[in-house]
Design an enzyme around this catalytic site. Structure first.
Site, PDB file in Angstrom:
ATOM      1  N   SER A 172      28.521  37.917  30.904  1.00  0.00           N
ATOM      2  CA  SER A 172      29.068  36.651  31.407  1.00  0.00           C
ATOM      3  C   SER A 172      28.220  35.494  30.867  1.00  0.00           C
ATOM      4  O   SER A 172      28.059  35.380  29.651  1.00  0.00           O
ATOM      5  CB  SER A 172      29.110  36.677  32.935  1.00  0.00           C
ATOM      6  OG  SER A 172      29.830  35.581  33.421  1.00  0.00           O
ATOM      7  N   ASP A 206      39.426  41.177  33.149  1.00  0.00           N
ATOM      8  CA  ASP A 206      38.399  40.244  33.605  1.00  0.00           C
ATOM      9  C   ASP A 206      39.061  39.112  34.389  1.00  0.00           C
ATOM     10  O   ASP A 206      39.978  38.457  33.898  1.00  0.00           O
ATOM     11  CB  ASP A 206      37.629  39.695  32.396  1.00  0.00           C
ATOM     12  CG  ASP A 206      36.382  38.925  32.805  1.00  0.00           C
ATOM     13  OD1 ASP A 206      36.471  38.103  33.746  1.00  0.00           O
ATOM     14  OD2 ASP A 206      35.338  39.130  32.176  1.00  0.00           O
ATOM     15  N   HIS A 221      35.338  41.612  35.779  1.00  0.00           N
ATOM     16  CA  HIS A 221      34.297  40.779  35.161  1.00  0.00           C
ATOM     17  C   HIS A 221      32.954  41.523  35.153  1.00  0.00           C
ATOM     18  O   HIS A 221      32.307  41.624  36.193  1.00  0.00           O
ATOM     19  CB  HIS A 221      34.185  39.463  35.922  1.00  0.00           C
ATOM     20  CG  HIS A 221      33.302  38.461  35.246  1.00  0.00           C
ATOM     21  ND1 HIS A 221      33.490  38.079  33.942  1.00  0.00           N
ATOM     22  CD2 HIS A 221      32.205  37.783  35.685  1.00  0.00           C
ATOM     23  CE1 HIS A 221      32.565  37.194  33.608  1.00  0.00           C
ATOM     24  NE2 HIS A 221      31.773  37.001  34.644  1.00  0.00           N
TER      25      HIS A 221
END
Ligand SMILES: *[C@@H]1O[C@H](CO)[C@@H](O)[C@H](O)[C@H]1NC(C)=O
Ligand SMILES: *[C@@H]1O[C@H](CO)[C@@H](O)[C@H](O)[C@H]1NC(C)=O
Ligand SMILES: *[C@@H]1O[C@H](CO)[C@@H](O)[C@H](O)[C@H]1NC(C)=O
Length: 521
Positions: free
Chosen positions: A182, A394, A432
């Protein structure tokens, strides 16, 4: 027996001499601008607690599973900024150095990643990225903190960490690695751009590249969905049940298997108009404005003149996206970024977000955080390797952005050429960075499930990177593991081999859970 006792005595000696070396170490004499906060010998099995750690980081404790020397420093990065830095130096050391990343807009040391990598015998470092906690207030009127957050904290940590490793073990590290997802994925890519000497191998998950436009894309959802009590707001229960069911109905079988996992959402042109209320239908259907909301969400985000801001959300992610992006409330990271970094105006109102804000975000590029290089010549030419992965459902960063970024870096080269040093794996059924219905456990981080997969390629992306750097064995695929109920002790549910982009997984027959039933095409 005597031999065994001597062996035990030797082990005890080794540990106590390591412990003594740890306690005698003076890292603050090695790292410029450093103040020592903690120097501790930590025995394997200890549960560390972090009473001073910002509560929003939600990291109150961490089990340590290696004997190690724990060092915490405060390091000055400018006359008005500093970072909080940790190094976990294991007694059993392979010679490898590793830096961990951060997430969101946070200033949270990922203790779980320090524990995971140090237990695999890396000398591991991490930092608070310049500030504490998940909120944006510490950026307010602190441009040096923004610079720390954008790139300086990571680079400073690498320099400090490598120098400390050499002094502590009395020899330099052999190879250096990075592990992040991320925002952490972005940090890895950005570091390869700005400091190509820092790492030999970078594992970058769901990278938040093109960061300024990512912030805008996320800010926009609130203006699309409206507030939670507005008339056309689509409630979470709808997204999670009949809207998701329709997505699966249209997209799941494209890969040949109706298993609730969309291998490649890019192949599905989801059409929300099938959900439009017909006649006197009034339940489990959408009005015209709501159909348009879905169309907007699943379309590229562009300026009125057609210029791309950020790619579409991929269908399949809605079950998770309702918790944040479609929740009918401003997305906190974007709100804080606009308030405390872009505008220095705590009164900025997220409901007024529009194209002008997107332009301002992109042009102000605070701390040069953009991270959208068209090439990484310094990193590539010194033989650095990058492994990217991205969950295909995601719910916070669209996977299409990583497809776009990979193509951007590839430029006019062939896939074979870029695969020499940068490979990208699309992880079906992963949200995610972790979780989801797919085979998402890849050794990508120190979460509980990662402990369930051995430190071996192809089931562990960090090990795959080590093999690539040190043995020249590049990963052809990444094998993900799904544990029953995501609980390691319940055993493996199934595994799946995730293909190297641009290949995609296609079902060719047999048990969905079996390798031989799938082929990368
Ligand atoms: C962050 O928290 C640590 C304690 O965990 C503290 O020593 C440090 O000063 C804080 N940093 C900032 C920038 O507030
Ligand atoms: C929604 O709730 C907020 C605060 O609770 C209120 O200010 C606003 O007027 C409400 N909007 C609608 C459309 O009811
Ligand atoms: C897995 O979780 C489901 C739902 O929480 C539960 O019904 C099921 O019994 C669990 N399976 C096992 C093997 O624990």
């Amino acid at each position: 027996m005597l031999g065994f006792l001597i062996y035990l005595a030797h082990l005890a000696d080794a540990s106590s001499s390591f412990e003594q070396a740890c306690l005698a170490f003076r890292p603050e004499t090695i790292v410029p601008g450093a103040t020592r906060n903690i120097l501790d010998y930590v025995r394997s099995g200890t549960t560390l607690t972090f009473p001073d750690n910002d509560a929003t980081c939600n990291r109150g404790s961490q089990i340590v599973s290696a004997n190690l020397c724990r060092i915490a420093l405060s390091i000055e990065t400018s006359p008005e900024s500093s970072i909080t830095f940790e190094a976990w130096l294991p007694e059993t050391w392979t010679g490898r150095f590793l830096a961990t990343g951060n997430g969101g807009i946070d200033g949270c040391i990922k203790y779980e990643d320090l524990a995971y990598t140090s237990s695999n015998s890396f000398a591991a470092v991490g930092s608070n990225n310049g500030k504490n906690g998940t909120g944006g207030v510490p950026f307010y009127n602190h441009p040096e903190t923004v610079v720390d957050f954008a790139w300086r904290s990571l680079h400073t940590s690498v320099q400090a960490g490598k120098a400390m490793v050499e002094a502590f073990y009395e020899k330099p590290h052999t190879n250096s690695y990075y592990l992040g997802c991320s925002l952490g994925g972005r940090q890895g890519i950005d570091n390869a751009d700005k400091f190509p000497e820092d790492f030999d191998g970078i594992v970058a998950g769901a990278p938040g590249v093109d960061f300024n436009n990512l912030v805008s894309w996320r800010a926009r959802f609130f203006t699309v969905t409206g507030a939670i009590n507005s008339s056309d707001f689509i409630p979470a229960t709808a997204w999670k049940t009949w809207i998701h069911d329709e997505v699966l109905k249209q997209c799941d079988a494209v890969d040949g298997a109706e298993d609730g996992i969309i291998e490649d959402p890019a192949l599905c042109a989801f059409d929300p108009s099938t959900l439009r209320c017909e006649g006197d239908e009034s339940t489990n259907c959408l009005n015209n404005k709501q159909v348009e909301q879905l169309r907007t969400i699943f379309s590229d985000y562009r300026y009125p003149d057609g210029e791309l801001i950020f790619p579409a959300m991929q269908p399949g992610s809605e079950v998770g996206a309702v918790d944040r992006l479609y929740a009918g409330a401003p997305f906190a990271y974007s709100v804080d970024w606009f308030k405390y970094v872009i505008y220095n105006n705590p009164a900025w109102d997220a409901a007024t977000y529009d194209f002008a804000d997107a332009r301002t975000s992109e042009s102000s590029n605070p701390g040069n955080i953009r991270t959208y290089p068209a090439s990484l010549p310094g990193f590539e030419s010194r033989g650095g390797k990058i492994l990217m992965y991205h969950g295909q459902q995601d719910n916070q960063i669209t996977t299409y952005n990583t497809n776009r970024f990979y193509e951007h870096i590839k430029g006019s080269r062939t896939y074979e050429q870029i695969d020499e040093w940068m490979r990208y794996f699309r992880i079906s059924g992963m949200n995610h960075c972790n979780s989801g219905p797919g085979a998402w456990v890849l050794g990508q981080a120190g979460n509980a499930a990662s402990a369930g997969v051995p430190f071996e390629a192809p089931g562990n992306v960090l090990r795959a990177m080590v093999d690539w750097v040190e043995k020249g064995v590049a990963p052809e695929y990444v094998e993900g593991t799904k544990f029953v109920n995501d609980t390691v002790s319940l055993g493996v549910n199934f595994k799946r081999r995730h293909c190297r982009y641009p290949l995609r997984n296609v079902y060719i027959g047999g048990d969905y859970g079996h390798h031989a039933s799938w082929k990368c095409i």
